[in-house]
Design an enzyme around this catalytic site. Sequence first.
Site, PDB file in Angstrom:
ATOM      1  N   ASP A 146      21.088 -27.594   3.042  1.00 23.60           N
ATOM      2  CA  ASP A 146      21.422 -27.332   1.641  1.00 23.60           C
ATOM      3  C   ASP A 146      20.156 -27.079   0.824  1.00 23.60           C
ATOM      4  O   ASP A 146      20.175 -27.157  -0.398  1.00 23.60           O
ATOM      5  CB  ASP A 146      22.202 -28.524   1.061  1.00 23.60           C
ATOM      6  CG  ASP A 146      22.778 -28.237  -0.313  1.00 23.60           C
ATOM      7  OD1 ASP A 146      23.258 -27.114  -0.524  1.00 23.60           O
ATOM      8  OD2 ASP A 146      22.742 -29.143  -1.170  1.00 23.60           O
ATOM      9  N   GLY A 205      19.064 -36.709  -0.248  1.00 24.18           N
ATOM     10  CA  GLY A 205      19.878 -37.412   0.730  1.00 24.18           C
ATOM     11  C   GLY A 205      21.365 -37.436   0.457  1.00 24.18           C
ATOM     12  O   GLY A 205      22.110 -38.124   1.149  1.00 24.18           O
ATOM     13  N   LYS A 220      22.938 -23.016   2.997  1.00 21.46           N
ATOM     14  CA  LYS A 220      23.070 -22.421   1.665  1.00 21.46           C
ATOM     15  C   LYS A 220      22.148 -21.215   1.530  1.00 21.46           C
ATOM     16  O   LYS A 220      20.995 -21.260   1.953  1.00 21.46           O
ATOM     17  CB  LYS A 220      22.712 -23.445   0.594  1.00 21.46           C
ATOM     18  CG  LYS A 220      22.762 -22.884  -0.835  1.00 21.46           C
ATOM     19  CD  LYS A 220      22.709 -23.969  -1.872  1.00 21.46           C
ATOM     20  CE  LYS A 220      21.362 -24.660  -1.947  1.00 21.46           C
ATOM     21  NZ  LYS A 220      21.352 -25.730  -2.955  1.00 21.46           N
ATOM     22  N   ASN A 232       7.854 -30.209   8.863  1.00 20.34           N
ATOM     23  CA  ASN A 232       8.195 -28.809   8.627  1.00 20.34           C
ATOM     24  C   ASN A 232       9.090 -28.317   9.758  1.00 20.34           C
ATOM     25  O   ASN A 232       8.714 -28.407  10.932  1.00 20.34           O
ATOM     26  CB  ASN A 232       6.903 -27.982   8.566  1.00 20.34           C
ATOM     27  CG  ASN A 232       7.138 -26.539   8.175  1.00 20.34           C
ATOM     28  OD1 ASN A 232       8.189 -25.962   8.440  1.00 20.34           O
ATOM     29  ND2 ASN A 232       6.148 -25.939   7.536  1.00 20.34           N
ATOM     30  N   ASP A 252      12.804 -33.408   6.199  1.00 26.24           N
ATOM     31  CA  ASP A 252      12.324 -32.812   4.957  1.00 26.24           C
ATOM     32  C   ASP A 252      10.808 -32.916   4.894  1.00 26.24           C
ATOM     33  O   ASP A 252      10.208 -33.799   5.522  1.00 26.24           O
ATOM     34  CB  ASP A 252      12.938 -33.515   3.743  1.00 26.24           C
ATOM     35  CG  ASP A 252      12.924 -32.631   2.498  1.00 26.24           C
ATOM     36  OD1 ASP A 252      14.005 -32.147   2.109  1.00 26.24           O
ATOM     37  OD2 ASP A 252      11.841 -32.414   1.917  1.00 26.24           O
TER      38      ASP A 252
END
Length: 263
Positions: free
Chosen positions: A109, A50, A149, A84, A68
């Site tokens: 991320d 978080g 990312k 998901n 998540d």
Amino acid sequence: MARDRRDYYYRQAKEEGYRSRASFKLKQINERHHIINRGDSVVDLGAAPGGWLQVAKELSGGKVLGVDLQRIVPIEGVETIQGNINADSTIQKIIKTVGAKGADVVLCDAAPNLSGNWSYDHARSIELATSALECAKKILKPKGNFVVKVFQGDMFNDYMQKVRDNFVRTMAYSPKASRSQSAEIYVIGKKFLTAPLRKGDKFVVDIEKLGSSGDGAVLIEGFVVFVKEVEVGEKVRIKITDVKPNFAFADVAERLGKTEKPE
């Protein structure tokens, strides 16, 4: 853990109450590229624990949603979904939470669990980033922003092209808070495109009028495309060369003669 305790950003995160050192990566990305604006709705994919949610809430002050597979410990003012991102049911929950118009910003991320096999880990990173991009395409507002990312490797350029195909501006950036030995890099897409066409697409069109600049102006599914070096009355096969939020540019790929006029 010993290395982390000596890490500047790890210490700063602890001192400032952030859940991870990664919080400073988002701060630096936003300072440089202005991804999140005040009042924006933000969805963070793979958000646990978080740290990015905390920063997103500070920056936007608006609706912030974390998604998540794991449960995210509650953060004041932040909503969460456990699910998901590849599942339609999760997409529907996201849209229900942020609204039918979509989110202003989508972040990711997330990273795969590392195996130690670099080729495998790179491929898994690209797979995860691709899932994030596909999710973003379903939940972003027109002109929305995207940050994800990825690990650098031989599949990176192909992934960058996928992002370029869907955003007006695309760049790669490595914030100072990333560890010097890390191969991670952040791909940033600005101004999500919702046009019914993409760079490289080809169409056969009739040139019926010219725009103010002298280029041909045609409509493709209600979207304006400017075609260089054509005349009224030509039938041409065009190739899209650039796509903007409200219009696109094209070159002539093949001249097919004159437009047939009805008798």
